[in-house]
Structure formats: structure tokens, C-alpha cells
Design a protein around this motif. Structure first.
Motif, PDB file in Angstrom:
ATOM      1  N   LYS A  63      29.413  40.695  69.891  1.00 56.98           N
ATOM      2  CA  LYS A  63      29.773  41.442  68.690  1.00 56.98           C
ATOM      3  C   LYS A  63      30.131  40.535  67.516  1.00 56.98           C
ATOM      4  CE  LYS A  63      31.584  45.701  70.799  1.00 56.98           C
ATOM      5  NZ  LYS A  63      32.747  46.635  70.780  1.00 56.98           N
ATOM      6  N   TYR A  64      30.429  39.287  67.789  1.00 58.76           N
ATOM      7  CA  TYR A  64      30.916  38.392  66.736  1.00 58.76           C
ATOM      8  C   TYR A  64      29.726  37.774  66.002  1.00 58.76           C
ATOM      9  CZ  TYR A  64      35.515  38.955  68.813  1.00 58.76           C
ATOM     10  OH  TYR A  64      36.696  39.487  69.281  1.00 58.76           O
ATOM     11  N   THR A  65      29.139  38.589  65.142  1.00 61.07           N
ATOM     12  CA  THR A  65      27.930  38.187  64.432  1.00 61.07           C
ATOM     13  C   THR A  65      28.201  37.775  62.993  1.00 61.07           C
ATOM     14  OG1 THR A  65      27.513  40.499  63.828  1.00 61.07           O
ATOM     15  CG2 THR A  65      26.496  39.688  65.867  1.00 61.07           C
ATOM     16  N   GLY A  66      29.478  37.748  62.601  1.00 56.91           N
ATOM     17  CA  GLY A  66      29.823  37.426  61.223  1.00 56.91           C
ATOM     18  C   GLY A  66      30.522  36.099  61.093  1.00 56.91           C
ATOM     19  N   LEU A  67      31.536  36.064  60.229  1.00 60.96           N
ATOM     20  CA  LEU A  67      32.206  34.815  59.894  1.00 60.96           C
ATOM     21  C   LEU A  67      32.999  34.239  61.053  1.00 60.96           C
ATOM     22  CD1 LEU A  67      33.062  32.704  57.771  1.00 60.96           C
ATOM     23  CD2 LEU A  67      34.989  34.195  57.219  1.00 60.96           C
ATOM     24  N   LEU A  68      33.781  35.074  61.729  1.00 60.79           N
ATOM     25  CA  LEU A  68      34.675  34.584  62.771  1.00 60.79           C
ATOM     26  C   LEU A  68      34.003  34.673  64.133  1.00 60.79           C
ATOM     27  CD1 LEU A  68      38.024  36.172  61.530  1.00 60.79           C
ATOM     28  CD2 LEU A  68      37.132  33.882  61.101  1.00 60.79           C
ATOM     29  N   GLN A  69      34.149  33.621  64.901  1.00 60.76           N
ATOM     30  CA  GLN A  69      33.459  33.496  66.186  1.00 60.76           C
ATOM     31  C   GLN A  69      34.469  33.398  67.325  1.00 60.76           C
ATOM     32  OE1 GLN A  69      31.149  29.948  65.609  1.00 60.76           O
ATOM     33  NE2 GLN A  69      30.036  30.778  63.853  1.00 60.76           N
ATOM     34  N   ALA A  70      34.131  33.996  68.449  1.00 61.40           N
ATOM     35  CA  ALA A  70      35.027  34.017  69.613  1.00 61.40           C
ATOM     36  C   ALA A  70      34.796  32.792  70.498  1.00 61.40           C
ATOM     37  CB  ALA A  70      34.823  35.305  70.395  1.00 61.40           C
ATOM     38  N   ARG A  71      34.959  31.617  69.919  1.00 58.29           N
ATOM     39  CA  ARG A  71      34.826  30.397  70.718  1.00 58.29           C
ATOM     40  C   ARG A  71      35.936  30.285  71.755  1.00 58.29           C
ATOM     41  NH1 ARG A  71      33.346  25.791  66.118  1.00 58.29           N
ATOM     42  NH2 ARG A  71      31.810  27.040  64.966  1.00 58.29           N
ATOM     43  N   ASN A  72      37.077  30.943  71.509  1.00 54.92           N
ATOM     44  CA  ASN A  72      38.146  30.960  72.506  1.00 54.92           C
ATOM     45  C   ASN A  72      37.669  31.608  73.805  1.00 54.92           C
ATOM     46  OD1 ASN A  72      37.914  33.376  71.060  1.00 54.92           O
ATOM     47  ND2 ASN A  72      40.111  33.762  70.964  1.00 54.92           N
ATOM     48  N   PHE A  73      36.859  32.654  73.700  1.00 51.88           N
ATOM     49  CA  PHE A  73      36.325  33.298  74.901  1.00 51.88           C
ATOM     50  C   PHE A  73      35.406  32.351  75.673  1.00 51.88           C
ATOM     51  CE2 PHE A  73      36.781  38.177  74.518  1.00 51.88           C
ATOM     52  CZ  PHE A  73      38.076  38.035  74.059  1.00 51.88           C
ATOM     53  N   ASP A  74      34.681  31.499  74.965  1.00 55.03           N
ATOM     54  CA  ASP A  74      33.835  30.513  75.650  1.00 55.03           C
ATOM     55  C   ASP A  74      34.689  29.586  76.516  1.00 55.03           C
ATOM     56  OD1 ASP A  74      31.687  31.600  74.304  1.00 55.03           O
ATOM     57  OD2 ASP A  74      31.651  30.048  72.753  1.00 55.03           O
ATOM     58  N   ILE A  75      35.834  29.165  75.990  1.00 53.22           N
ATOM     59  CA  ILE A  75      36.731  28.289  76.753  1.00 53.22           C
ATOM     60  C   ILE A  75      37.227  29.010  78.000  1.00 53.22           C
ATOM     61  CG2 ILE A  75      38.954  27.090  76.702  1.00 53.22           C
ATOM     62  CD1 ILE A  75      38.564  26.666  73.715  1.00 53.22           C
ATOM     63  N   PHE A  76      37.667  30.247  77.835  1.00 56.81           N
ATOM     64  CA  PHE A  76      38.221  30.978  78.970  1.00 56.81           C
ATOM     65  C   PHE A  76      37.160  31.223  80.047  1.00 56.81           C
ATOM     66  CE2 PHE A  76      40.829  32.995  75.348  1.00 56.81           C
ATOM     67  CZ  PHE A  76      41.653  31.880  75.281  1.00 56.81           C
ATOM     68  N   TYR A  77      35.934  31.433  79.626  1.00 55.40           N
ATOM     69  CA  TYR A  77      34.868  31.629  80.602  1.00 55.40           C
ATOM     70  C   TYR A  77      34.589  30.328  81.356  1.00 55.40           C
ATOM     71  CZ  TYR A  77      30.700  33.809  82.602  1.00 55.40           C
ATOM     72  OH  TYR A  77      29.783  34.347  83.468  1.00 55.40           O
ATOM     73  N   ASP A  78      34.645  29.223  80.636  1.00 57.71           N
ATOM     74  CA  ASP A  78      34.490  27.922  81.302  1.00 57.71           C
ATOM     75  C   ASP A  78      35.581  27.712  82.336  1.00 57.71           C
ATOM     76  OD1 ASP A  78      32.292  27.382  79.760  1.00 57.71           O
ATOM     77  OD2 ASP A  78      33.306  25.986  78.409  1.00 57.71           O
ATOM     78  N   PHE A  79      36.804  28.117  82.019  1.00 60.14           N
ATOM     79  CA  PHE A  79      37.899  27.968  82.976  1.00 60.14           C
ATOM     80  C   PHE A  79      37.620  28.765  84.249  1.00 60.14           C
ATOM     81  CE2 PHE A  79      41.411  27.096  79.564  1.00 60.14           C
ATOM     82  CZ  PHE A  79      40.855  25.847  79.332  1.00 60.14           C
ATOM     83  N   MET A  80      37.053  29.957  84.111  1.00 58.20           N
ATOM     84  CA  MET A  80      36.720  30.764  85.283  1.00 58.20           C
ATOM     85  C   MET A  80      35.705  30.053  86.165  1.00 58.20           C
ATOM     86  SD  MET A  80      36.465  34.728  84.040  1.00 58.20           S
ATOM     87  CE  MET A  80      36.757  35.353  85.692  1.00 58.20           C
ATOM     88  N   LYS A  81      34.735  29.397  85.524  1.00 57.28           N
ATOM     89  CA  LYS A  81      33.682  28.733  86.288  1.00 57.28           C
ATOM     90  C   LYS A  81      34.224  27.637  87.201  1.00 57.28           C
ATOM     91  CE  LYS A  81      29.898  29.345  82.935  1.00 57.28           C
ATOM     92  NZ  LYS A  81      28.996  28.629  82.001  1.00 57.28           N
ATOM     93  N   LYS A  82      35.292  26.999  86.762  1.00 57.76           N
ATOM     94  CA  LYS A  82      35.837  25.880  87.534  1.00 57.76           C
ATOM     95  C   LYS A  82      36.300  26.313  88.918  1.00 57.76           C
ATOM     96  CE  LYS A  82      37.223  23.071  83.555  1.00 57.76           C
ATOM     97  NZ  LYS A  82      38.338  22.467  82.800  1.00 57.76           N
ATOM     98  N   GLU A  83      36.728  27.569  89.037  1.00 59.54           N
ATOM     99  CA  GLU A  83      37.159  28.044  90.356  1.00 59.54           C
ATOM    100  C   GLU A  83      36.251  29.173  90.849  1.00 59.54           C
ATOM    101  OE1 GLU A  83      41.195  28.244  91.422  1.00 59.54           O
ATOM    102  OE2 GLU A  83      41.792  26.554  90.170  1.00 59.54           O
ATOM    103  N   HIS A  84      35.014  29.195  90.310  1.00 59.08           N
ATOM    104  CA  HIS A  84      33.969  30.104  90.795  1.00 59.08           C
ATOM    105  C   HIS A  84      34.370  31.570  90.667  1.00 59.08           C
ATOM    106  CE1 HIS A  84      32.223  26.420  92.405  1.00 59.08           C
ATOM    107  NE2 HIS A  84      33.374  26.190  93.022  1.00 59.08           N
ATOM    108  N   LEU A  85      35.080  31.903  89.602  1.00 59.03           N
ATOM    109  CA  LEU A  85      35.551  33.262  89.409  1.00 59.03           C
ATOM    110  C   LEU A  85      34.700  34.076  88.454  1.00 59.03           C
ATOM    111  CD1 LEU A  85      39.395  32.568  89.125  1.00 59.03           C
ATOM    112  CD2 LEU A  85      38.190  33.565  91.071  1.00 59.03           C
ATOM    113  N   GLN A  86      33.730  33.432  87.777  1.00 55.67           N
ATOM    114  CA  GLN A  86      33.013  34.146  86.727  1.00 55.67           C
ATOM    115  C   GLN A  86      32.299  35.410  87.206  1.00 55.67           C
ATOM    116  OE1 GLN A  86      32.195  31.244  87.915  1.00 55.67           O
ATOM    117  NE2 GLN A  86      29.973  30.934  88.071  1.00 55.67           N
TER     118      GLN A  86
END
Length: 929
Positions: free
Chosen positions: A541-564
Motif C-alpha cells: 500500500k505504501y506507493t507514495g512518499l513514505l515507505q514501510a522500510r521498518n516492516f522490511d526489517i521486522f520481516y528479516d528478523f522473522m526469517k532468522k528464526e524461520h518464522l516468516q
């Protein structure tokens, strides 16, 4: 003249008539020349005399059009930024310029703070000669300076109201209009104030609303303020006249509202402010949330020499506001504020919309959730928000662009007076504008309270159209019309797991009466703040000025313990718990005789660490686990309330509940039918009945009592009590019934142990079935340091610096045979309280990726660890269940824990208990050794 010619002439005359108003108003929306002033040299080098080379479109922002710098670790944000991002190793990959991602708020595609110049050629029509000419710039961020050709016209720095410049001196013909916009931090309003902070709307540079040149008569109606008097059925009209140049003519005013008779008044050449009393007839229709009736008052001006004519239409409502005992009143009737916040959260643009349709949508959504109130946290919205709220019947509380220290002699002290006067001048006629507050949670030294007391008194004496309070949150000073206090809620800042919702056994009978300070109305400050797990599908949904890069970080954290793969399950389970927490918080407020509450928040707050506290996302869209209709059941103008002492019962008991109705509807009612029913599995009706209630405007209208013998419930079962106030409201509560006598003795084929001694370990590897109870034995580094509670995370663990609880409830499979005798959903519900209350998280990071705990804890997304309080595994030839739940103590009173223990032992004695994931003894022993 033939018919065809007549039609042509008629069409031409109509075209002239339609176009005439437009000739007095020229929109400057469109392409503008542009230049960034990085070194702040534009004034010195007289850029307003030069033709700027770049271009963009206004209304809008320079950042939206790709101007500015790539955000980086060196970006100088406006807002608190925790050192964790700079120091913690887990954020190291995101501090790199080619992968910069900030975890604590949304990141703009481009960032710039400083001066920028916007330029456009304008053509003043010849017919504007001698007229009053104005330039209006709506929603600027932040300060503007306006030049025409080589002349400085003026400067403005309002964050809330349009910047209006007088260009009456301009000669007809072409001119160069140049506007310098400075989005630096221009006054100490607070670096986290939503009027100016990167936490929400961001530090954008531009003009977001209308940009208009307008012409009118040289003697004109500059401003009209309307002061309704409901008791005396009239409105006090205050007219401010404006004059351009040497225009001094006397004249007359005609004032009329809708179809009511016109009032004629004359003015002299020296008059500048005129006051009149306009009668509204014998039966004026009053404005409120149920009937948002608006009148249109028209002021027409004509000078004696007939050279000047002008008119202004003002929308207003006949309404009064006051207080009576514990309540705020509208038109002398008590109201109960059910509010949420708006914190300038608009990710697509970074700035608030200035069109009425966008705000009308927002108000439709909050009303669908049963709310009638919106607080603007440390900012003031544009005109369109007030217009939409007027039509929707929503009560607004506006804060004067501030979250700061006051009374210390800083520039903000004067700014608050200047800005509040601008706000009231611009928006004061709107009936929705019910309350005004200078600042959120003000800080300051010994002069804070005297400064705020003087501010409140200043406005109480000046304008009676709204109520005033010294600050949202505090201080509760004597001068307040009402208090806004944080105490009346079930989780206070810093309480952690000692809060009401976490430390006390669940019930629906507590209220906040003992939290109220005096007889003045109290609005509960920022109740809720209950988090849900990120919805990673939201990123698209973040197609404008502000981007949810914070969500990218949190998703990466999930991957570390195979939770994604569990991301959606975490969202749904934590969301169900979030809704449960909001229901408990709001119902406690509905049981309290106070003025109402302000949620934080109905929708997510993407700043301050990323506070995912919304039932709705930042775009005001519903999340998949809850609906507006479900929320409306416990938050509307009429809410049935069941006063229940506990939510877990024995089948030897009689279920008891008192029924109350909180009612603040359109009318008081007599003998309203109230129906109730208790249902079990498959909608089986166990008991039902009928009651009656007289509904006055109060929180605790009694409707009678419910009792139901539970002796017919032979197996553990979740029941549901539903109460229906006929045609007005419906609400319901789950509760659980367990057998009075339950076998919790392990069979001979199950070895129950509190440690894996060499003897038990050998038996296990040889083929034994073992239940390992590790309650209060988990080590700090394997989970004991992670604090869990009944509730979900409060606000977020980053901004609160790790305030407990750190988890967002449980996730399990209710169809699993483990739960055959323990009815549960896939998420936390109240029966889990005493189970979770005693359990320690087990961090299963060194276990096989495919191991999924049978009762899993959902960790804060800032860590995303694999946590469990019960799991099963294969060890050698044996089978084991490991749990950190207390299954030993006080089981006679801890009914849910006892029932879970019974269900677990029964399961372990069947063939269904057949773990498939193999683990090593050492992995289990690491949890407690």
C-alpha cells in the motif's frame, strides 16, 4: 430574432454569468518553477528576481516529486531517535547507505530540511483594478515568505491555518510570484509534535492545499464570527470589515440565515467591527451527533456609493457546550465521548488531505465503529476536516500544534497564543470544534501551570463556543473546564505486568471510579495502546512518499528464526487478543461515570518506534481479524454491559451476572426490553430470559440480574452470554465452564519430571513417555528475561525501552488432540490468563526449524524469537512434552490450568501423541541448566 439566435444569445449570457465568479478567483495549481536553497543563499542572492530552472507541481511537496536527499544514518530527523538504531548489532545491515532502513518510523523516499523556492508567472486581470486582491496558501509547511517581482510582501509561519497575503497594490498585467518555504524547526513546538515531527507526517516542504488569487470589492467582509445562544434562540454575529487602500465608504449589511427574515444594519466609514444579535426563530434546530443540522448565514455588504458589494456565507450550528457534574454537555444534554486520535498519519502524501471527501470517509469509518469524537494530537487539521465533522456530527478536540515544554519563556509560549487565535479565527464557527487544548502532555518548570492557567482563562473569557483544558494528559488544574487524565485505563505507562489487565484475574466488574480526581468531567487519556503483529501484506500500500522500510526489517528478523511462514497467523492471533484488550478497556470506561475516553488509537501509529495499535491500518482500512460492526457492539451510544465476577466457572456453580446499560442515545427511554441468552457449542441455547430497563443518560442503568445453573454442563465448554437492548445495542462475553472434579494424575505410562536426570534421560531415549515441567526453571538467556502477560504489547517495546509484556499472546491449533478436553481458539482468550500468568517463555532458537510449539508465544516484532510455553518432540525412541506452565500449584482454584493439565495428560496417554520432530537432550537441557 429567430429561435436559434435567441438560444445562442441565451447560452452566451449564461456562460458570462457562470464565468463571472471565476474571474474573481484564479487557481494557481499546476506547474511551478522551483529551486532548492541548500546553502540558504536565496534571500541574499535575490532569487525572487531570477527565473528558477527546475519545476514541479503544486499543491504538493518537493520530496514527493523526487527532490531532496536519500535518507541515511546521517539524516537530521525532527523527532526522538533512540540510540539503539546506531548501537545494536541487529540494525547494522540497515545503517548502510545502499540499504538504509529505519525501524522506528516510516521513511520518506527523499528527505530535505531547509529553504526551497517556488515561482510562477501570474496575470492580474484588468478588471481587478482597485479591488482587494489576496493570495491564499493553504497548509504550508512551515514558514513562507512571498515576493512579487522584486518586492517582499510578507511572511507567515502558521502550521494550522492558511497563509493569506494582501496583493491589492498589484497593477494589471503579468507579475512573477515567488514563494520561499522553510520547513526547518521554526518554534519549540516539540520535536515529537505531530504538527512538525518526522514521527508521522514528516518534514515535508511545500504547499498542500489551495493556492488561490482572489479579488473582491475594496470594502469587504473580512471575517464573521458566530456565537450561538441556544437558550435565547439567537446567534451573536460579529462582523469584521476590511478596506483596501483609501476605501472608506459607509454602507449597509444584510444578514440572513436560511429562510429566516433578513436583518439590516448600517455601518459608517470608520467602523471596522460590528456586532448584531440575529434571532433564529421560535424553534431553531440544534446541532449534535444525532442531528448535525447546519444553517447557512449570509452577510451581504453594499456601500452607499454602490461601488462595493461583497458577501460571505458561513455554515454554523445552533449548539451549546458546557459541563454538568461528571459529564460534558451538548445543548444541556450529557454526552459520553467515545474518541480516537488523528496524529497526521497520511503515508501516501506525508501531509493531511485538504478535501472534504477524504475527511468524510474517515468520519464515516469512526462512526461505523461506534465513535463520536476525534482528538487531534498536537496538531490542527485543515478546514476540510471541520466541514466534514460538521456534517457527520463528530465532536473534535484540537491541540495547538504543540507537544513541548511551556512557560519557560521560549518562542513556543508566544506561538501558542498566536496560533490559537489564528485557529479560532479560521475554524471557530464550526459546531464540531468542541474543545481546544494548547498542548499534549506539557512539560516545564515551576512556571508551567501558571502559564497554562493563564492560557485557559484567556480563552474561557474570550470565546464560550468550546471547552478548554490545560493539556491532554495533564495538568489537572483548577482552571480547566474538564480534565484529560491517563489514570482511568487498565494499563498505565510503566506498569508492565503489574497492570490491572495483567495482574488481576479477568472479570467485567471493575471500573475507574477510584481514579477520578474531583467532580469535574474527566476524559481518559490515550486508553488502549494495544499492539498487533505487523501485517506484511500492507507494504504494497505504501506507493507514495513514505515507505514501510521498518516492516522490511521486522520481516528479516522473522526469517532468522524461520518464522516468516507464520506471519499471517501471528497477525490474526495477536489481533484477536488486541481486540479483546480494547473491549476490556472500553467497557471498563463505559462502566465509569466520567466524560469519556480517547483511544490511542483506532488506527496504527507508524512512528515512535512503530506502534501498531490499530484495529485499522494507517490508511483507515480494516484489518482481517476484526470488523467495524464487532467493535461497535462495545463502543456505541448504547452498550449493554454484563457485570461478571469471573470468566472461569465450575459446573457445580450458578453463573451470575448483573446487567447494566450505558446509554447516551438521542432520547431517554422507558421500559426498554432487554433480552439475554447463554449459548454453548453449535449455538445450543442453554438459558435465556427477558429483562427491562429505563434508559436515562448515564453509564449504569440497571436492567436486572441473570442466573443460570451450570450443572447441565458435563464437559469443559466455552459458553457465551449475549445481551440485546431492543433495537439499540448488542454485546456479548465468553466464559468457560469446567467439571468440578477432574483427574490430573498421570498414568503409569507417563513419567512426570522436573528435570532430565540421567535416569530419566536414559528412560526417555529408550522409549519412555515423559512430561517435563520447567515452571520457574527457565534460564534468563533462554527466555526468563522475556516477560509475558495476558495482554498484548503496550505501545511498542522499542519506544517504551522494553516495557513488559514483551509478547502478543499465544498461537495454537485448537483442533489438535492436545486440546480435546480444553476448549480454546487459536488465540488468547480470558481462560488463558492464569496459564500465561505463571508461565515463562522458552526461547527455542537452537531447536530444529520445523519444531512448532503446541502453545507458541508471539514475540515482539523487534526480536521475533521462536517462543513457546509447551512443545512436544521425539528424543531417541521416546516422546516428551516440555512445558514451562505451572501445572502443580493451586489447581483447585486455577480451573483453566487444571483443565489444561487434564487434557494434556489424557492426550499423552493416547496413540495420537506421536511427535515427529526429533530433538536432542542437550537442546532441552539448555533451557534450564
Amino acid at each position: 430574432m429567430n429561435k436559434h439566435v435567441k438560444l445562442v444569445l441565451l447560452a452566451a449570457m449564461m456562460a458570462i454569468y457562470i464565468a463571472a465568479p471565476a474571474q474573481n478567483r484564479i487557481s494557481l495549481a499546476g506547474k511551478w518553477r522551483f529551486r532548492i536553497d541548500r546553502e540558504d543563499q536565496g534571500i541574499k542572492q535575490q532569487w525572487y528576481t531570477q527565473q528558477l530552472k527546475d519545476s514541479l507541481k503544486l499543491p504538493g511537496t518537493m520530496q514527493f516529486h523526487g527532490y531532496g536527499d536519500e535518507p541515511s544514518v546521517n539524516t537530521k530527523w525532527i523527532g526522538d531517535r533512540y540510540e539503539a538504531f546506531l548501537k545494536e548489532e541487529k540494525y547494522a545491515p540497515y545503517r548502510k547507505d545502499d540499504n538504509f532502513k529505519f525501524p522506528f518510523w516510516l521513511t520518506p523516499g527523499k528527505y530535505y530540511m531547509g529553504a526551497a523556492w517556488y515561482q510562477k508567472a501570474i496575470d492580474v486581470p484588468s478588471q481587478w483594478t482597485g479591488k482587494h486582491i489576496s493570495l491564499t496558501l493553504e497548509r504550508c509547511h512551515w514558514g513562507t515568505m512571498v515576493y512579487v517581482d522584486s518586492q517582499l510582501i510578507g511572511a507567515d509561519s502558521s502550521l494550522a491555518t492558511p497563509h493569506v497575503y494582501d496583493l491589492s497594490h498589484l497593477s494589471p498585467g503579468k507579475h512573477t510570484l515567488t514563494i520561499r518555504v522553510d520547513n526547518r524547526y521554526l518554534s519549540e513546538v516539540g520535536i515529537n509534535a505531530h504538527s512538525a515531527s518526522d514521527q508521522t507526517q514528516g518534514t515535508w516542504n511545500g504547499i498542500a492545499g489551495d493556492i488561490v488569487l482572489a479579488a473582491g470589492s475594496p470594502v469587504f467582509v473580512k471575517q464573521v464570527q458566530l456565537y450561538p445562544d441556544v437558550l435565547n434562540k439567537h446567534v451573536q454575529v460579529k462582523v469584521m470589515l476590511g478596506r483596501t487602500g483609501n476605501a472608506t465608504s459607509a454602507g449597509s449589511l444584510s444578514i440572513s440565515a436560511d429562510q429566516l427574515p433578513a436583518l439590516k444594519k448600517s455601518f459608517t466609514s470608520g467602523d471596522s467591527i460590528l456586532s448584531f444579535t440575529y434571532p433564529m426563530g421560535d424553534h431553531p434546530v440544534l446541532w449534535d451527533e444525532f442531528n448535525p443540522k447546519l444553517y447557512q448565514l449570509r452577510v451581504q455588504l453594499r456601500t452607499v456609493d454602490k461601488k462595493s458589494t461583497d458577501s460571505k456565507n458561513i455554515s454554523f450550528g445552533m449548539r451549546s457546550v458546557g459541563t454538568a457534574n461528571s459529564k460534558i454537555t451538548v445543548n444541556n444534554r450529557p454526552v459520553f465521548l467515545r474518541g480516537t486520535l488523528e496524529c497526521a498519519i497520511f503515508p501516501l502524501t506525508g501531509y493531511p488531505p485538504t478535501d472534504t471527501a477524504a475527511w468524510a470517509r474517515i468520519f464515516r469509518i469512526i462512526k461505523a465503529h461506534g465513535l463520536n469524537h476525534m482528538r487531534f494530537h498536537s496538531w490542527c487539521p485543515p478546514e476540510a476536516a471541520f466541514v466534514a465533522a460538521d456534517h457527520a456530527g463528530v465532536y473534535l478536540s484540537v491541540e495547538v500544534d504543540c507537544w513541548a515544554s511551556v512557560g519557560d519563556g521560549l518562542s513556543v509560549d508566544k506561538f501558542l497564543y498566536d496560533e490559537s487565535n489564528r485557529i479560532v479565527a479560521a475554524y471557530g464557527n464550526h459546531p464540531s470544534f468542541l474543545m481546544m487544548v494548547p498542548t499534549n502532555e506539557p512539560s516545564g518548570d515551576k512556571n508551567r501551570d501558571p502559564y497554562l492557567a493563564a492560557f485557559v482563562n484567556y480563552w474561557k473569557e474570550k470565546d464560550n463556543r468550546r471547552l478548554y483544558c490545560a493539556g491532554s494528559g495533564w495538568p489537572a488544574i483548577a482552571e480547566n473546564d474538564y480534565h484529560v487524565m491517563p489514570e482511568p485505563r487498565i494499563q498505565a505507562w510503566g506498569e508492565g505486568v503489574k497492570s490491572l489487565i495483567n495482574a488481576k484475574a479477568p472479570n467485567s466488574q471493575f471500573n475507574f471510579k477510584d481514579k477520578l480526581r474531583d467532580d469535574r468531567p474527566v476524559v481518559a487519556h490515550e486508553i488502549g495502546q494495544w499492539c498487533v503483529y505487523p501485517d506484511f501484506t500492507e507494504r504494497k500500500k505504501y506507493t507514495g512518499l513514505l515507505q514501510a522500510r521498518n516492516f522490511d526489517i521486522f520481516y528479516d528478523f522473522m526469517k532468522k528464526e524461520h518464522l516468516q511462514p507464520q506471519a499471517h497467523d501471528f497477525l490474526m492471533a495477536s489481533g484477536k487478543l488486541q481486540a479483546l484488550c480494547y473491549k476490556a478497556d472500553i467497557e471498563a470506561g463505559m462502566r465509569t461515570d466520567y466524560a469519556g475516553y480517547q483511544l490511542l488509537d483506532l488506527h496504527d501509529f507508524p512512528g515512535q518506534g512503530t506502534a501498531l495499535v490499530g484495529i485499522l491500518d494507517p490508511f483507515w482500512d480494516s484489518k482481517p481479524y476484526f470488523t467495524p460492526a464487532a467493535f461497535h457492539r462495545f463502543s456505541s451510544s448504547t452498550v449493554p454491559l454484563a457485570v461478571i465476577s469471573k470468566f472461569t466457572w465450575k459446573n457445580s456453580e450458578v453463573f451470575m451476572a448483573a446487567v447494566q446499560i450505558a446509554h447516551f442515545g438521542k432520547e431517554q427511554l422507558k421500559k426498554v426490553p432487554v433480552k439475554w441468552k447463554i449459548t454453548g457449542n453449535h449455538q445450543r441455547v442453554i438459558a435465556n430470559g427477558a429483562l427491562s430497563a429505563d434508559l436515562d443518560w448515564k453509564n449504569d442503568n440497571p436492567a436486572g440480574n441473570i442466573s443460570c445453573s451450570l450443572s447441565g454442563i458435563s464437559k469443559a465448554e466455552k459458553l457465551n452470554l449475549e445481551i440485546i437492548a431492543d433495537g439499540l445495542g448488542v454485546n456479548d462475553w465468553d466464559f468457560w465452564v469446567y467439571p468440578d472434579t477432574v483427574n490430573v494424575q498421570a498414568g503409569d505410562d507417563i513419567t512426570v519430571a522436573d528435570a532430565l536426570t540421567p535416569e530419566i534421560a536414559a528412560k526417555l531415549e529408550a522409549g519412555a513417555t515423559v512430561l517435563l515441567r520447567l515452571n520457574n526453571k527457565i534460564t534468563e538467556n533462554k527466555g526468563a528475561a522475556i516477560k509475558t502477560g495476558m495482554s498484548t504489547v503496550f505501545w511498542n517495546t522499542a519506544w517504551t525501552e522494553g516495557q513488559a509484556p514483551h509478547t502478543l499472546g499465544i498461537l495454537c491449533d485448537p483442533a489438535a488432540p492436545l486440546f480435546k478436553d480444553f476448549p480454546t481458539e487459536y488465540h488468547s482468550n480470558w481462560q488463558w490468563w492464569d496459564i500465561i500468568h505463571t508461565a515463562q517463555p522458552m526461547h527455542l532458537d537452537n531447536f530444529p526449524a520445523e519444531l512448532k510449539p503446541a502453545v507458541q508465544l508471539i514475540d515482539t516484532w523487534f526480536e521475533a524469537r521462536k517462543l513457546g510455553i509447551l512443545f512436544e518432540a521425539k528424543v531417541g525412541k521416546g516422546k516428551i512434552v516440555v512445558t514451562s506452565i505451572d501445572l502443580q500449584h493451586d489447581l483447585d482454584t486455577r480451573l483453566a490450568a487444571r483443565q489444561l493439565y487434564h487434557s494434556l495428560l489424557s492426550y499423552m496417554g493416547t496413540k495420537a501423541f506421536n511427535p515427529t520432530v526429533a530433538v536432542k537432550l542437550a537442546q532441552i537441557q539448555e533451557l534450564y541448566d
